[in-house]
Design a protein around this motif. Structure first.
Motif, short mmCIF file in Angstrom:
data_model
loop_
_atom_site.label_atom_id
_atom_site.label_comp_id
_atom_site.label_asym_id
_atom_site.label_seq_id
_atom_site.Cartn_x
_atom_site.Cartn_y
_atom_site.Cartn_z
N PRO A 99 0.83 -1.21 0.00
CA PRO A 99 0.00 0.00 0.00
C PRO A 99 0.86 1.25 0.00
O PRO A 99 1.98 1.25 0.52
CB PRO A 99 -0.79 -0.13 1.30
N GLU A 100 0.33 2.31 -0.59
CA GLU A 100 1.04 3.60 -0.52
C GLU A 100 0.99 4.19 0.89
O GLU A 100 1.89 4.92 1.29
CB GLU A 100 0.42 4.62 -1.49
N VAL A 101 -0.07 3.87 1.60
CA VAL A 101 -0.28 4.46 2.92
C VAL A 101 -0.68 3.36 3.90
O VAL A 101 -1.54 2.53 3.59
CB VAL A 101 -1.40 5.53 2.89
N SER A 102 -0.04 3.35 5.07
CA SER A 102 -0.41 2.43 6.14
C SER A 102 -0.59 3.26 7.40
O SER A 102 0.33 3.97 7.83
CB SER A 102 0.69 1.39 6.34
N VAL A 103 -1.80 3.19 7.99
CA VAL A 103 -2.04 3.93 9.22
C VAL A 103 -2.38 2.95 10.34
O VAL A 103 -3.01 1.92 10.11
CB VAL A 103 -3.16 4.99 9.08
N LYS A 104 -1.94 3.30 11.53
CA LYS A 104 -2.22 2.51 12.72
C LYS A 104 -3.02 3.39 13.68
O LYS A 104 -2.79 4.60 13.76
CB LYS A 104 -0.93 2.01 13.35
#
Length: 197
Positions: A99-104
């Motif tokens: 993914p281009e973006v990974s948020v937690k």
């Protein structure tokens, strides 16, 4: 990613597809593994349709009353998505996806919406999508009745054209799924199968 001259202004948000929410996990959703595999296939086949693919993860360190030894399964839950554990990682079906973006989200609090999460640079999801000029999002993942619903409602509230792909999610229970779909429709979120995406 598509070229600058061919932007779709569209993102795919994959919500909490983690072993902790699948069969054998701490808070399993029936059909979770099947949903994970279906999302992986969809994301591969439809990658050119999106400028960004975003993943969100429950990543709990000490979320306070969100965890309980005597959970009510409404506001409190058994420990799940514990930061640094295998259950909190992305589902193995997504291992080939980058993914281009990974948020937690949810380190020290309950966090249902992906918009409560931050990436590795500390950026909120809303800011990431704004910077990328995203105007439309498709939301998939687990669970439809909780984190998918919350993420889709927040996306819609931000003015993004928001769609939940109904065959790429599953609720905690059918009753809660029906309630979630009613709430999403009432808010103006579009519900559609992935075949129409």
């Amino acid at each position: 990613m598509t070229s600058t001259g061919d932007l779709t202004h569209r993102a795919l948000i994959i919500v909490d597809v983690q072993p902790t929410f699948c069969e054998g996990g701490a808070l399993p959703v029936a059909g979770g593994d099947d949903v994970a595999r279906a999302i992986a296939l969809y994301a591969t086949e439809h990658r050119p349709d999106y400028d960004l693919v975003v993943t969100t993860q429950d990543w709990h360190v000490d979320p306070g009353d969100h965890f309980s030894d005597t959970p009510d399964f409404v506001d409190s839950w058994p420990p799940h998505g514990v930061a640094g554990t295998a259950e909190a990682e992305l589902h193995p079906a997504l291992s080939a996806m980058v993914p281009e973006v990974s948020v937690k989200k949810g380190e020290y609090q309950a966090a249902y919406s992906g918009f409560e999460g931050r990436d590795g640079e500390g950026r909120l999801l809303a800011d990431i999508l704004l910077d990328a000029r995203i105007t439309r999002v498709d939301v998939v993942g687990l669970a439809e009745s909780h984190c998918v619903k919350a993420t889709a409602l927040d996306a819609h509230a931000l003015g993004l054209a928001t769609r939940v792909l109904t065959d790429l999610t599953a609720p905690v229970s059918e009753e809660l799924g029906v309630q979630a779909r009613e709430e999403l429709r009432a808010a103006g979120v579009h519900l559609a199968p992935s075949t129409s995406a």
